[in-house]
Scaffold this motif. Sequence first.
Motif, PDB file in Angstrom:
ATOM      1  N   MET A   1       0.982  -1.024   0.053  1.00 14.16           N
ATOM      2  CA  MET A   1       0.008  -0.150   0.228  1.00 14.16           C
ATOM      3  C   MET A   1       0.843   1.233   0.014  1.00 14.16           C
ATOM      4  O   MET A   1       1.691   1.389   0.916  1.00 14.16           O
ATOM      5  CB  MET A   1      -0.872   0.036   1.263  1.00 14.16           C
ATOM      6  CG  MET A   1      -1.512   1.285   1.406  1.00 14.16           C
ATOM      7  SD  MET A   1      -2.514   1.658   3.037  1.00 14.16           S
ATOM      8  CE  MET A   1      -4.190   0.749   2.750  1.00 14.16           C
ATOM      9  N   SER A  22      -3.300   7.784  -4.402  1.00 17.98           N
ATOM     10  CA  SER A  22      -2.859   6.406  -4.573  1.00 17.98           C
ATOM     11  C   SER A  22      -2.280   6.252  -6.048  1.00 17.98           C
ATOM     12  O   SER A  22      -2.981   6.799  -7.002  1.00 17.98           O
ATOM     13  CB  SER A  22      -3.829   5.536  -4.200  1.00 17.98           C
ATOM     14  OG  SER A  22      -3.467   4.045  -4.751  1.00 17.98           O
ATOM     15  N   GLU A  28      -7.870   1.696  -2.358  1.00 24.48           N
ATOM     16  CA  GLU A  28      -6.583   2.035  -1.550  1.00 24.48           C
ATOM     17  C   GLU A  28      -6.764   3.211  -1.120  1.00 24.48           C
ATOM     18  O   GLU A  28      -6.527   3.522   0.136  1.00 24.48           O
ATOM     19  CB  GLU A  28      -5.336   1.543  -2.165  1.00 24.48           C
ATOM     20  CG  GLU A  28      -4.091   2.084  -1.295  1.00 24.48           C
ATOM     21  CD  GLU A  28      -2.803   1.907  -2.039  1.00 24.48           C
ATOM     22  OE1 GLU A  28      -1.907   1.352  -1.466  1.00 24.48           O
ATOM     23  OE2 GLU A  28      -2.532   2.315  -3.217  1.00 24.48           O
TER      24      GLU A  28
END
Length: 88
Positions: A1, A22, A28
């Motif tokens: 991530m 992101s 995410e």
Amino acid sequence: MTVYIDPPTWPGHGRLWSHLISDLSYEELHAFAASIGCPPRAFERDHYDVPSHRYADAVGAGAVEVSSREIVRLLVGAGLRRPKGRAW
């Protein structure tokens, strides 16, 4: 991530703002933003607007500090850029 944030240099509503993005997915991004308390209304097309007083919270939670120019490059490279005026 991996999520990214630019410096809070964007003026609006009497304060300075950062952009949180992101380079993987909107899912995410939404999950990270929720984890640091960003309200859904702060999402705009392809990023969250983060007020300067929350910048350290985002970095402390793992957002990588990058330039504003890098924010755009990362979004374009990931195919997640949504410019104003374009229908989705």
